[in-house]
Design a protein around this motif. Structure first.
Motif, PDB file in Angstrom:
ATOM      1  N   GLU A 167       0.832  -1.213   0.000  1.00 14.60           N
ATOM      2  CA  GLU A 167       0.000   0.000   0.000  1.00 14.60           C
ATOM      3  C   GLU A 167       0.862   1.257   0.000  1.00 14.60           C
ATOM      4  N   ASN A 168       1.908   1.290   0.826  1.00 16.37           N
ATOM      5  CA  ASN A 168       2.767   2.475   0.875  1.00 16.37           C
ATOM      6  C   ASN A 168       3.529   2.669  -0.444  1.00 16.37           C
ATOM      7  N   ILE A 169       4.013   1.594  -1.019  1.00 13.89           N
ATOM      8  CA  ILE A 169       4.756   1.713  -2.276  1.00 13.89           C
ATOM      9  C   ILE A 169       3.838   2.189  -3.396  1.00 13.89           C
ATOM     10  N   THR A 170       2.611   1.664  -3.442  1.00 18.66           N
ATOM     11  CA  THR A 170       1.660   2.120  -4.462  1.00 18.66           C
ATOM     12  C   THR A 170       1.329   3.589  -4.285  1.00 18.66           C
ATOM     13  N   ARG A 171       1.183   4.004  -3.041  1.00 15.14           N
ATOM     14  CA  ARG A 171       0.885   5.418  -2.775  1.00 15.14           C
ATOM     15  C   ARG A 171       2.032   6.310  -3.223  1.00 15.14           C
ATOM     16  N   HIS A 172       3.279   5.910  -2.987  1.00 16.38           N
ATOM     17  CA  HIS A 172       4.422   6.689  -3.464  1.00 16.38           C
ATOM     18  C   HIS A 172       4.520   6.671  -4.997  1.00 16.38           C
ATOM     19  N   LEU A 173       4.138   5.550  -5.583  1.00 19.94           N
ATOM     20  CA  LEU A 173       4.303   5.397  -7.024  1.00 19.94           C
ATOM     21  C   LEU A 173       3.387   6.328  -7.810  1.00 19.94           C
ATOM     22  N   VAL A 174       2.209   6.642  -7.263  1.00 19.65           N
ATOM     23  CA  VAL A 174       1.247   7.505  -7.972  1.00 19.65           C
ATOM     24  C   VAL A 174       1.234   8.929  -7.415  1.00 19.65           C
ATOM     25  N   SER A 175       2.196   9.255  -6.567  1.00 12.68           N
ATOM     26  CA  SER A 175       2.244  10.617  -6.027  1.00 12.68           C
ATOM     27  C   SER A 175       2.729  11.576  -7.114  1.00 12.68           C
ATOM     28  N   TRP A 176       2.242  12.824  -7.058  1.00 10.25           N
ATOM     29  CA  TRP A 176       2.584  13.762  -8.134  1.00 10.25           C
ATOM     30  C   TRP A 176       4.051  14.169  -8.137  1.00 10.25           C
ATOM     31  N   PRO A 177       4.770  14.270  -6.991  1.00  8.18           N
ATOM     32  CA  PRO A 177       6.210  14.592  -7.104  1.00  8.18           C
ATOM     33  C   PRO A 177       6.990  13.529  -7.882  1.00  8.18           C
ATOM     34  N   PHE A 178       6.679  12.257  -7.617  1.00  6.37           N
ATOM     35  CA  PHE A 178       7.406  11.211  -8.323  1.00  6.37           C
ATOM     36  C   PHE A 178       6.992  11.130  -9.787  1.00  6.37           C
ATOM     37  N   LEU A 179       5.720  11.347 -10.093  1.00  8.49           N
ATOM     38  CA  LEU A 179       5.283  11.340 -11.487  1.00  8.49           C
ATOM     39  C   LEU A 179       5.949  12.463 -12.267  1.00  8.49           C
ATOM     40  N   LEU A 180       6.084  13.634 -11.649  1.00  7.40           N
ATOM     41  CA  LEU A 180       6.781  14.737 -12.302  1.00  7.40           C
ATOM     42  C   LEU A 180       8.259  14.412 -12.484  1.00  7.40           C
ATOM     43  N   TYR A 181       8.859  13.810 -11.474  1.00  5.22           N
ATOM     44  CA  TYR A 181      10.264  13.414 -11.584  1.00  5.22           C
ATOM     45  C   TYR A 181      10.455  12.383 -12.686  1.00  5.22           C
ATOM     46  N   MET A 182       9.552  11.424 -12.791  1.00  5.36           N
ATOM     47  CA  MET A 182       9.646  10.407 -13.829  1.00  5.36           C
ATOM     48  C   MET A 182       9.490  11.016 -15.217  1.00  5.36           C
ATOM     49  N   LEU A 183       8.605  12.010 -15.350  1.00  2.13           N
ATOM     50  CA  LEU A 183       8.436  12.663 -16.648  1.00  2.13           C
ATOM     51  C   LEU A 183       9.717  13.361 -17.077  1.00  2.13           C
ATOM     52  N   VAL A 184      10.339  14.091 -16.151  1.00  7.40           N
ATOM     53  CA  VAL A 184      11.593  14.780 -16.469  1.00  7.40           C
ATOM     54  C   VAL A 184      12.694  13.772 -16.785  1.00  7.40           C
ATOM     55  N   GLU A 185      12.751  12.698 -16.032  1.00  6.97           N
ATOM     56  CA  GLU A 185      13.798  11.698 -16.253  1.00  6.97           C
ATOM     57  C   GLU A 185      13.621  10.981 -17.588  1.00  6.97           C
ATOM     58  N   ILE A 186      12.391  10.661 -17.955  1.00  3.09           N
ATOM     59  CA  ILE A 186      12.149   9.991 -19.236  1.00  3.09           C
ATOM     60  C   ILE A 186      12.526  10.899 -20.399  1.00  3.09           C
ATOM     61  N   ILE A 187      12.174  12.180 -20.318  1.00  2.00           N
ATOM     62  CA  ILE A 187      12.528  13.119 -21.381  1.00  2.00           C
ATOM     63  C   ILE A 187      14.046  13.252 -21.489  1.00  2.00           C
ATOM     64  N   ALA A 188      14.718  13.396 -20.339  1.00  4.18           N
ATOM     65  CA  ALA A 188      16.181  13.516 -20.353  1.00  4.18           C
ATOM     66  C   ALA A 188      16.828  12.247 -20.888  1.00  4.18           C
ATOM     67  N   PHE A 189      16.307  11.096 -20.513  1.00  2.00           N
ATOM     68  CA  PHE A 189      16.879   9.835 -20.989  1.00  2.00           C
ATOM     69  C   PHE A 189      16.706   9.684 -22.502  1.00  2.00           C
ATOM     70  N   CYS A 190      15.553  10.036 -23.023  1.00  2.00           N
ATOM     71  CA  CYS A 190      15.316   9.929 -24.465  1.00  2.00           C
ATOM     72  C   CYS A 190      16.224  10.879 -25.244  1.00  2.00           C
ATOM     73  N   LEU A 191      16.417  12.090 -24.747  1.00  2.00           N
ATOM     74  CA  LEU A 191      17.308  13.041 -25.426  1.00  2.00           C
ATOM     75  C   LEU A 191      18.749  12.545 -25.421  1.00  2.00           C
ATOM     76  N   LEU A 192      19.212  12.065 -24.274  1.00  3.30           N
ATOM     77  CA  LEU A 192      20.576  11.549 -24.204  1.00  3.30           C
ATOM     78  C   LEU A 192      20.762  10.327 -25.096  1.00  3.30           C
ATOM     79  N   LEU A 193      19.763   9.458 -25.120  1.00  5.54           N
ATOM     80  CA  LEU A 193      19.853   8.272 -25.970  1.00  5.54           C
ATOM     81  C   LEU A 193      19.857   8.648 -27.450  1.00  5.54           C
ATOM     82  N   TYR A 194      19.108   9.691 -27.818  1.00  5.95           N
ATOM     83  CA  TYR A 194      19.097  10.150 -29.209  1.00  5.95           C
ATOM     84  C   TYR A 194      20.479  10.663 -29.615  1.00  5.95           C
TER      85      TYR A 194
END
Length: 408
Positions: A167-194
């Motif tokens: 329950e705690n891990i699921t709650r952290h996984l859908v929290s907006w700070p982590f979702l925002l962090y994941m969005l920034v990380e995915i964009i940065a990873f795709c740019l670096l990989l390109y």
């Protein structure tokens, strides 16, 4: 009756309130105890892993000239190193279940310090004391700084603890700070990989940033898996939850891709650069992921955060100094090519080299036929004067024998 009972009820409730207040120091001391257990497990794991890798490296070096490429599989040294490596990784894995993520990740500097000390103790060459101190002064300073940084990390590390339930891990996984962090990380990873794949930007920073971004997700999932295993051992089963297997698959996948990028970086750059830059980038990314996913620094005062950041900077500087002074490997030359030197006289017999060309065996001083070399490197042909004597001891006029020439 109600008025007479109320004072007695208040007197009965007073010890309960006092007991409730006294629980907070107990929980604080218990959380510090968990931090200490996790830090000691991480230090032990990194130390044992470093010893194990050096044992396996020693086994490979001893059997480097063997015809069987897998001869080290039959040595006790290599298998001892493998067992110690598994033990060390288990220690690091279990440390994530006790202490916060931001505390465990920077402690990987212990492996760098241990490798430096082992390298100095088991050094092959003999140095004079002055030369030894001058050569390894940066390593000594770096080890000292890394130890100081580790002490500050353990002392002022984050003190947030929660049970790693599904329950705690699921709650952290859908929290907006982590979702925002994941969005920034995915964009940065795709740019670096390109840039890395399409633009051939094989810079060490780009490759190690890809490793760091993958590593931040690896440590997040490792802590989740280790924490859920610990909670299951304590009596509350968590292994039947889907989030456990999601985290397990993400942990394995990110670890595999992280190892792939590290292997590519090791083919292009020196291991010392990879160790220092990779440690700094991976630690920074992992601390950021732990702060957004597990909220490691929630409720911490400014002094503890600043001292923790100072400990990280000191550990970064120590690792940089240790790897800065690491001796670069010199490629082994199996033979000396004499004809590669301009002006060196070549010895040929009718166009055939005096010694056979090097095939698969090592030979010292092998001479090769260099008929394809430019004319400028062709040595001058010198006459050789020899005397012959007739059958009755009468001297015969000398004759000239010319060596084989390139133009012929």
């Amino acid at each position: 009756m109600e008025g007479g009972n109320s004072p007695s009820l208040q007197l009965q409730q007073l010890p309960l309130a006092t007991a409730a207040v006294s629980v907070q120091p107990h929980t604080d001391s218990f959380s510090y105890k968990e931090n200490l257990i996790g830090a000691l497990l991480a230090i032990f794991g990194h130390l044992v892993s470093s010893i194990a890798l050096n044992l396996q490296k020693y086994s490979h070096i001893r059997l480097a000239g063997s015809k069987d490429p897998r001869a080290y599989f039959r040595t006790k040294t290599w298998w001892s190193g493998l067992l110690l490596l598994v033990l060390g990784e288990l220690g690091v894995f279990s440390s994530y279940a006790f202490a916060p993520l931001s505390l465990i990740v920077p402690l990987s500097a212990v492996s760098v310090v241990a490798s430096a000390i082992i390298g100095i103790i088991f050094i092959k060459e003999k140095w004079k004391p002055k030369e030894f101190l001058r050569r390894y002064v940066l390593s000594f300073v770096g080890c000292g700084l890394a130890v100081v940084g580790t002490y500050l990390l353990v002392t002022f590390g984050p003190n947030s603890h929660e049970k790693m339930t599904a329950e705690n891990i699921t709650r952290h996984l859908v929290s907006w700070p982590f979702l925002l962090y994941m969005l920034v990380e995915i964009i940065a990873f795709c740019l670096l990989l390109y840039f890395y794949k399409e633009r051939n930007a094989n810079y060490i920073v780009i490759i190690l940033l890809l490793v760091a971004l993958l590593g931040s997700m690896t440590v997040v999932t490792v802590k989740a898996v280790a924490g859920m295993v610990l909670v299951s051992i304590q009596g509350t089963l968590q292994l039947d939850s889907p989030i456990f297997y999601i985290m397990l698959v993400c942990m394995i996948a990110t670890a595999i891709y992280q190892a792939t990028f590290l292997a590519q970086a090791s083919q292009l750059y020196d291991s010392a650069q990879i160790s220092s830059i990779g440690y700094i980038l991976s630690t920074t990314a992992a601390i950021s992921a732990g702060a957004t996913f597990y909220l490691d620094f929630m409720g911490e005062d400014v002094l503890h955060i600043c001292m923790f950041a100072l400990g990280c900077l000191i550990a970064f500087l120590g690792v940089f100094l240790i790897t800065r002074n690491r001796k670069k490997p010199v490629p082994f030359e199996p033979y000396i090519s004499m004809d590669a030197m301009p002006g060196m006289q070549n010895m040929h017999d009718k166009g055939i080299a005096v010694q056979p060309e090097l095939k698969a065996s090592f030979s010292y001083g092998a001479l090769e036929n260099n008929d394809s070399m430019p004319e400028i490197y062709t040595p001058a042909t010198l006459p050789i004067v020899q005397e012959q004597h007739g059958p009755k001891g009468v001297s015969v006029p000398p004759y000239r024998v010319l060596e084989h020439s390139k133009k012929e």
